[in-house]
Design a protein around this motif. Structure first.
Motif, PDB file in Angstrom:
ATOM      1  N   SER A  37       0.871  -1.328  -0.129  1.00  0.00           N
ATOM      2  CA  SER A  37      -0.060  -0.020  -0.075  1.00  0.00           C
ATOM      3  C   SER A  37       0.845   1.309   0.112  1.00  0.00           C
ATOM      4  O   SER A  37       1.986   1.411   0.681  1.00  0.00           O
ATOM      5  N   VAL A  39       0.459   5.708   0.028  1.00  0.00           N
ATOM      6  CA  VAL A  39      -0.448   6.937   0.316  1.00  0.00           C
ATOM      7  C   VAL A  39       0.185   8.121  -0.593  1.00  0.00           C
ATOM      8  O   VAL A  39       1.496   8.566  -0.260  1.00  0.00           O
ATOM      9  N   TRP A  90     -14.946  -0.796   1.621  1.00  0.00           N
ATOM     10  CA  TRP A  90     -13.679  -0.565   0.833  1.00  0.00           C
ATOM     11  C   TRP A  90     -13.273  -1.556  -0.296  1.00  0.00           C
ATOM     12  O   TRP A  90     -12.830  -1.169  -1.176  1.00  0.00           O
ATOM     13  N   VAL A 106      -5.923  -1.311   3.478  1.00  0.00           N
ATOM     14  CA  VAL A 106      -6.227  -0.068   4.190  1.00  0.00           C
ATOM     15  C   VAL A 106      -5.523   0.185   5.558  1.00  0.00           C
ATOM     16  O   VAL A 106      -4.776   1.469   5.753  1.00  0.00           O
ATOM     17  N   ALA A 109      -1.741   0.744   4.770  1.00  0.00           N
ATOM     18  CA  ALA A 109      -1.696   2.327   4.027  1.00  0.00           C
ATOM     19  C   ALA A 109      -1.127   3.202   5.299  1.00  0.00           C
ATOM     20  O   ALA A 109      -0.406   3.880   5.393  1.00  0.00           O
ATOM     21  N   ILE A 110      -2.059   3.206   6.215  1.00  0.00           N
ATOM     22  CA  ILE A 110      -2.358   4.049   7.422  1.00  0.00           C
ATOM     23  C   ILE A 110      -0.868   3.782   8.173  1.00  0.00           C
ATOM     24  O   ILE A 110      -0.291   4.923   8.579  1.00  0.00           O
ATOM     25  N   LEU A 121      -3.407   9.151  10.417  1.00  0.00           N
ATOM     26  CA  LEU A 121      -4.619   9.017  10.252  1.00  0.00           C
ATOM     27  C   LEU A 121      -5.528   8.283  11.440  1.00  0.00           C
ATOM     28  O   LEU A 121      -5.906   7.133  10.982  1.00  0.00           O
ATOM     29  N   THR A 165     -10.295   5.559   8.513  1.00  0.00           N
ATOM     30  CA  THR A 165     -10.317   5.146   7.485  1.00  0.00           C
ATOM     31  C   THR A 165     -11.205   6.224   6.302  1.00  0.00           C
ATOM     32  O   THR A 165     -10.704   6.279   5.166  1.00  0.00           O
ATOM     33  N   LEU A 168      -8.650   8.662   3.948  1.00  0.00           N
ATOM     34  CA  LEU A 168      -8.238   8.018   2.835  1.00  0.00           C
ATOM     35  C   LEU A 168      -9.255   7.983   1.798  1.00  0.00           C
ATOM     36  O   LEU A 168     -10.351   7.887   1.767  1.00  0.00           O
ATOM     37  N   LYS A 169      -8.622   8.082   0.506  1.00  0.00           N
ATOM     38  CA  LYS A 169      -9.494   8.038  -0.572  1.00  0.00           C
ATOM     39  C   LYS A 169      -8.520   6.993  -1.707  1.00  0.00           C
ATOM     40  O   LYS A 169      -7.515   7.145  -1.765  1.00  0.00           O
ATOM     41  N   PHE A 189      -3.679   5.080  -2.391  1.00  0.00           N
ATOM     42  CA  PHE A 189      -4.519   6.013  -1.753  1.00  0.00           C
ATOM     43  C   PHE A 189      -3.972   7.356  -1.553  1.00  0.00           C
ATOM     44  O   PHE A 189      -2.811   7.784  -1.861  1.00  0.00           O
ATOM     45  N   ALA A 191      -4.390  11.132   0.802  1.00  0.00           N
ATOM     46  CA  ALA A 191      -5.032  11.870   2.035  1.00  0.00           C
ATOM     47  C   ALA A 191      -4.181  13.226   2.045  1.00  0.00           C
ATOM     48  O   ALA A 191      -3.205  13.403   1.721  1.00  0.00           O
TER      49      ALA A 191
END
Length: 303
Positions: A37, A39, A90, A106, A109-110, A121, A165, A168-169, A189, A191
């Motif tokens: 992932s 970001v 998601w 997800v 990614a964070i 996030l 979450t 996030l896009k 993703f 953000a």
């Protein structure tokens, strides 16, 4: 839906050996791709949309210079406080039937964003996020997570924090070229930085990282300006295309053509897997991608 065009990109120096072996030995079964992932961190500035780029030591399937990101971790499956779309939602956004994998992407990614930049996030509830993330205590937490001395989910739990979450896009899905020795199946993703947070490089591993104006990076793409600034043996004298993987370069193009964070984040994107393919252009090995061409100043196009 815009018509896709054939795009050609330079072959990064670290991939030349693998590419030539692939051609000389004949095509064979590609190595398995690890799930990852990444970001794209965004902010508006007077000179246009900016994003955070960092130098990645060694040879990374994400590029020598890349957005924050990395491989998914088994601990990304652990229970954690959750705010925003459900894992099922998601999975639908990302165009996959594998709900567990969507959830891992997800969380990963964070987590990777936190490790590499300190931007977190997460918050104690659905309407707030952590603030003042630049303290010594937070850097220690980042180091512990990066060194796998403590899991990201454990760190959040002890602080009474839940993943936001909803911040996030989902962007796009890129698959490393078949010939590469190290391959990623990467979900990107986007953000923006939460209130009262600032990104910074990880003390123990960070070499270079900063906000980069997308339009400026694209304008100077044929020069070694960025590579010379980073000043590493595998960056000096190299152009943007030799430092970034095609997916990152294309995303920078789209940022450069966008009218700011809100426009970029609100654009409707359809789930699609992109992959660069190896081609021989008059004796020169290059990477070919089927993607919409975006030119700064024109309306943003995205598949």
């Amino acid at each position: 839906m815009p018509q896709l065009a054939r795009r050609l990109f330079v072959l990064p120096p670290e991939l030349e050996g693998a590419a030539r072996n692939w051609l000389e030995l004949g095509e064979r079964t590609p190595r398995a791709a690890r799930h990852a992932s990444s970001v794209v961190l965004l902010r508006d500035s007077p000179t246009g949309l900016e994003t955070w780029l960092g130098y990645r030591p060694g040879s990374s399937p994400l590029g020598v210079v890349a957005f924050p990101g990395g491989s998914l971790d088994p601990s990304d499956d652990d229970p954690v406080g959750w705010v925003g779309p459900t894992p099922q939602q998601w999975a639908e956004h990302m165009g996959t039937d594998d709900v567990g994998l969507a959830r891992r992407h997800v969380v990963g990614a964070i987590r990777e964003l936190f490790e590499e930049t300190g931007v977190l996030l997460a918050g104690p509830d659905a309407s707030s996020t952590v603030e003042a993330n630049s303290t010594v205590d937070w850097m220690r937490a980042r180091e512990a997570v990066a060194a796998q001395e403590k899991s990201f989910t454990e760190m959040l739990s002890k602080r009474g924090l839940s993943l936001r979450t909803d911040l996030l896009k989902p962007l796009v899905n890129w698959l490393s070229p078949d010939f590469a020795h190290a391959r990623f199946n990467t979900r990107y993703f986007a953000a923006t930085v939460p209130v009262n947070q600032q990104p910074s490089i990880l003390e123990s591993k960070g070499v270079w990282g900063r906000w980069v104006t997308a339009a400026e990076a694209i304008t100077l793409r044929e020069t070694p300006a960025l590579g010379d600034e980073i000043g590493q043996p595998n960056t000096v004298g190299l152009t943007l295309g030799q430092l970034l993987v095609p997916g990152s370069e294309i995303m920078l193009e789209k940022m450069a053509a966008s009218n700011g964070c809100i426009a970029y984040l609100s654009y409707k994107r359809k789930a699609h897997v992109y992959q660069a393919k190896l081609v021989d252009e008059g004796g020169i090995l290059m990477l070919e991608v089927e993607a919409a061409r975006t030119i700064a100043g024109e309306p943003q196009r995205e598949r």
